[in-house]
Design an enzyme around this catalytic site. Sequence first.
Site, PDB file in Angstrom:
ATOM      1  N   LYS A 164       0.852  -1.199   0.000  1.00 36.84           N
ATOM      2  CA  LYS A 164       0.000   0.000   0.000  1.00 36.84           C
ATOM      3  C   LYS A 164       0.884   1.244   0.000  1.00 36.84           C
ATOM      4  O   LYS A 164       1.879   1.309   0.732  1.00 36.84           O
ATOM      5  CB  LYS A 164      -0.908  -0.024   1.230  1.00 36.84           C
TER       6      LYS A 164
ATOM      7  N   SER B  46      -9.862   1.816   2.487  1.00 38.34           N
ATOM      8  CA  SER B  46      -9.041   2.600   1.598  1.00 38.34           C
ATOM      9  C   SER B  46      -8.009   1.771   0.830  1.00 38.34           C
ATOM     10  O   SER B  46      -7.475   2.219  -0.175  1.00 38.34           O
ATOM     11  CB  SER B  46      -8.295   3.688   2.389  1.00 38.34           C
TER      12      SER B  46
ATOM     13  N   SER C 100      -9.937  -0.415   6.719  1.00 38.19           N
ATOM     14  CA  SER C 100      -9.348  -0.380   5.377  1.00 38.19           C
ATOM     15  C   SER C 100      -8.587  -1.613   4.933  1.00 38.19           C
ATOM     16  O   SER C 100      -8.199  -1.706   3.762  1.00 38.19           O
ATOM     17  CB  SER C 100      -8.420   0.826   5.241  1.00 38.19           C
TER      18      SER C 100
HETATM   19  N1  GLN Z   1     -13.419   4.231   5.792  1.00 36.52           N
HETATM   20  C1  GLN Z   1     -12.810   4.686   7.006  1.00 36.52           C
HETATM   21  C2  GLN Z   1     -12.399   6.122   6.838  1.00 36.52           C
HETATM   22  O1  GLN Z   1     -12.661   6.661   5.834  1.00 36.52           O
HETATM   23  C3  GLN Z   1     -11.654   3.832   7.376  1.00 36.52           C
HETATM   24  C4  GLN Z   1     -10.450   4.068   6.572  1.00 36.52           C
HETATM   25  C5  GLN Z   1      -9.246   3.310   7.038  1.00 36.52           C
HETATM   26  O2  GLN Z   1      -9.346   2.303   7.745  1.00 36.52           O
HETATM   27  N2  GLN Z   1      -8.098   3.838   6.690  1.00 36.52           N
HETATM   28  O3  GLN Z   1     -11.841   6.730   7.683  1.00 36.52           O
END
Ligand code: GLN
Length: 498
Positions: free
Chosen positions: A80, A155, A179
């Site tokens: 990532k 994400s 995410s």
């Molecule tokens: N969807 C969540 C957010 O937008 C979690 C994102 C994540 O785990 N980085 O914050």
Amino acid sequence: MWDIIRLTAARIAEKIAAGELTAVEVTEAHLARIEATDEKVHAFLHVDREGALAQARAVDAQRGRGEKLGPLAGVPLALKDAFTTVGIPTTCGSKVLEGWIPPYDATLTRKLKEAGVVILGKTNMDEFAMGSSTENSAYGPTGNPWDLNRVPGGSGGGSAAALAAFQAPLAVGTDTGGSIRQPAALTGTVGVKPTYGGVSRYGLIAYSSSLDQGGPCARTVLDTALLHEVIAGHDPLDSTSIDVPVPPVVEAARSGSVEGMRVGIVKQFAGEGYQDGVILRFEESVELLKELGAEIVELDCPSFDLAMAAYYLIAPSEASSNLARFDAMRYGLRVGDDTALSAQEVTALTREAGFGPEVKRRIILGTYALSSGYYDAYYGSAQKVRTLIMRDFDRAFAEVDVIVSPTMPTTAFPIGERVDDPLAMYLADLCTIPTNLAGNSAMSLPCGLAPEDGLPVGLQIIAPATKDDRLYRVGAAVEAAFVRRWGRPLLDEAPSLG
Ligand code: GLN
């Protein structure tokens, strides 16, 4: 190529160690697959062809010298783009970091390299890991290999899509509110959020520091465990890293069993907004757990209903502070430099041009929640809710060994469907957020396809902090039972992408 890219990471490592395949052959097969499919999928932001082949050659040379290879030596991985990689662009999905080449490796990157894991490149993600669909990437969305018109989750959609597209057998994600798990659920892959502090955050570009956690992703539970063991462990460079032995995750994945375990089902992880096919597959999984010898216990965790609200105050608050470093003065984008503007004006212009709408929304929300006069009402209250959630988990884990739930209320939704509706997007993380707020560990693994749309459904397993091995014990048992039932791994049904 096809017979190499279908292999699990464990098998690839065995074959390399036995001399049946070289690391270079394996790397070339995956690079060819990326070349053939990534125009459609867009899992990668940067492919490091030369670097990957050099790492592979080093592993082959090591073997040639008769040196003992690590358990994942020569296995390719998709990283990532939130982790720093020396000499390789790292953008975190943002324009503000376009072209930035880090001068140092994240601890996780260093550990991968030391283990001989071949880093193929950096994967697409929502900007600064803010999102649930990868549509907030400044570099365009990633398609879900099951249906390219749908999101792969976020994400870390790029990492999950790379696995489902057979571009890499291993990937790394980060999980602040879901995410890792949520993209795993939507792509039919496996993802684990380790216990907070279990994997170093040094060199992980910060979103919400008290919630962020890097973790392993793969197509099987065992591969995920093997990667977990490589990246976990205490790191003096990260002050929140926990100094306890890495849980015996590989051993647990090899001995999968739920016999005699108590498995909790939380009342709050159900209700309105859950797709029928998701509920159906979840209920089947619970029946399966019973058949495998687990005792099912119903639990009430009332504070979980407040988790989403608390998260969307705490995460943006920390983000507003963390993202203050992107000021155009040190590194990254710089706009307005060629005029007679003040430093403050250059910072403002750069942040205006460099951040996307979701990142700006969160910075504004967080700055507001932290401002004097509102701090106690918003941030302070959210922290109190966080304590209540931890207590609910403590009470629950006094009664059960693990908790199970759907990972995500729905299957993959169409690209574009929720972009203009932040609230609908936030709801994707309903089941994953409580774990981050409490700091414990959780896994998502595939539990079938929803009958109405033929798309993967994820089963979430949650374990107490530092007991990550329980995820693998239960996950491996469930995975083996599903393979017996279906007669093949779920991903064998995925479209081949040509
Ligand atoms: N969807 C969540 C957010 O937008 C979690 C994102 C994540 O785990 N980085 O914050």
